[in-house]
Scaffold this motif. Structure first.
Motif, PDB file in Angstrom:
ATOM      1  N   HIS A  11      45.328 -72.543  27.025  1.00 49.16           N
ATOM      2  CA  HIS A  11      44.091 -71.838  26.655  1.00 49.16           C
ATOM      3  C   HIS A  11      44.079 -71.629  25.135  1.00 49.16           C
ATOM      4  CE1 HIS A  11      41.126 -68.386  27.943  1.00 49.16           C
ATOM      5  NE2 HIS A  11      40.745 -68.948  26.798  1.00 49.16           N
ATOM      6  N   HIS A  13      41.666 -71.943  21.560  1.00 48.17           N
ATOM      7  CA  HIS A  13      40.361 -72.140  20.914  1.00 48.17           C
ATOM      8  C   HIS A  13      40.563 -72.708  19.514  1.00 48.17           C
ATOM      9  CE1 HIS A  13      37.965 -69.985  23.937  1.00 48.17           C
ATOM     10  NE2 HIS A  13      39.051 -69.251  24.104  1.00 48.17           N
ATOM     11  N   HIS A  44      34.723 -72.308  23.715  1.00 53.96           N
ATOM     12  CA  HIS A  44      33.614 -71.734  24.469  1.00 53.96           C
ATOM     13  C   HIS A  44      32.453 -72.729  24.536  1.00 53.96           C
ATOM     14  CE1 HIS A  44      35.337 -67.749  24.823  1.00 53.96           C
ATOM     15  NE2 HIS A  44      35.643 -67.779  23.549  1.00 53.96           N
ATOM     16  N   GLU A  66      35.975 -73.588  28.015  1.00 55.80           N
ATOM     17  CA  GLU A  66      35.887 -72.277  28.666  1.00 55.80           C
ATOM     18  C   GLU A  66      34.407 -72.016  28.912  1.00 55.80           C
ATOM     19  OE1 GLU A  66      37.733 -68.927  26.678  1.00 55.80           O
ATOM     20  OE2 GLU A  66      37.547 -67.695  28.479  1.00 55.80           O
ATOM     21  N   ASP A 160      45.057 -67.884  24.793  1.00 54.88           N
ATOM     22  CA  ASP A 160      43.672 -67.546  24.424  1.00 54.88           C
ATOM     23  C   ASP A 160      43.589 -67.354  22.909  1.00 54.88           C
ATOM     24  OD1 ASP A 160      40.972 -67.140  24.789  1.00 54.88           O
ATOM     25  OD2 ASP A 160      41.176 -65.319  25.995  1.00 54.88           O
ATOM     26  N   HIS A 162      42.639 -67.579  19.169  1.00 51.86           N
ATOM     27  CA  HIS A 162      41.462 -67.930  18.369  1.00 51.86           C
ATOM     28  C   HIS A 162      41.864 -68.094  16.915  1.00 51.86           C
ATOM     29  CE1 HIS A 162      39.432 -66.443  21.978  1.00 51.86           C
ATOM     30  NE2 HIS A 162      38.296 -66.908  21.513  1.00 51.86           N
TER      31      HIS A 162
HETATM   32 ZN   LIG Z   1      39.266 -68.000  25.696  1.00 57.33          ZN
END
Ligand SMILES: [Zn+2]
Ligand SMILES: [Zn+2]
Length: 221
Positions: A11, A13, A44, A66, A160, A162
């Protein structure tokens, strides 16, 4: 080829996400620094960054997305085209499968962006039980694992991230050859061990500050 135990952050980004600041070059650099064998790029609602990175590094890159669904955020792995947002959970999963991917419920128990557990069905291929950005982390992880066990669904983990330094705070050990199809198959079969910890607050605050600057200058390259 003999199966290996791969260490993959499922996961991640990039700056192709509206709220991400990591360039593709930084994704590769930080993934290597963390000793990862690969990453899933899950921006996203876009696959543009993931497709750009494919074939540009010796790391295994799983193209993904996502998706914002009516039930919550859904990770689709091994898809090379965007899946429409704001559809129901079941329709989104169906579209992910039609696109040749697998679907996982992302951060099911984080505050604000979690799922109602009744929306998580057996149609999912996996549950993201560890998400390094989830809050509160320990409780989210505990409840995620409990749900995955109750539904007998495979367990995955991802940072996750970023922001580059957040990459690798969580990852999934996967028993598979380092090919995307093999990895996705192994996840479906549950040959996974999710591991990881929360992203420290100092990194989250730094990211928030940098993200504010990015919004002002919009220099995603
Ligand atoms: Zn995410
Ligand atoms: Zn999310």
């Amino acid at each position: 080829m003999r199966s290996l135990v791969l260490k993959i952050d499922l996961h991640v980004h990039t700056c192709y996400s509206s709220d991400g600041i990591t360039t593709l070059r930084e994704v590769v650099a930080y993934a290597k620094r963390r000793g990862l064998d690969g990453v899933a790029i899950t921006d996203h609602d876009t696959v543009d960054g993931a497709l750009k990175l494919l074939g540009k590094t010796e790391l295994t890159v799983i193209p993904g997305i996502e998706i914002t669904t009516l039930g919550g955020h859904m990770l689709a792995l091994n898809v090379d085209k965007p899946i429409p947002s704001n559809l129901s959970t079941s329709e989104t999963i169906q579209r992910v499968h039609e696109a040749g991917g697998i679907a996982a419920a992302a951060h099911p128990f984080t505050f604000f962006k979690g799922w109602r557990s009744s929306d998580i069905t057996l149609n999912f291929d996996a549950i993201e039980v560890i998400n390094s950005a989830a809050f509160p982390f320990s409780l989210s992880t505990h409840l995620g694992r409990k749900l995955a066990v109750r539904l007998n669904l495979p367990q995955i983990a991802g940072s996750d991230a970023h922001y580059g330094p957040e990459i690798g705070f969580a990852y999934t050990l996967i028993n598979a050859d380092p090919e995307v199809d093999e990895i996705v198959h192994a996840i479906k079969k549950g040959r996974t061990v999710p591991l990881g910890k929360a992203i420290p607050w100092r990194l989250r605050l730094k990211r928030a500050a940098l993200n504010f600057q990015k919004r002002r200058v919009n220099n995603c390259l």
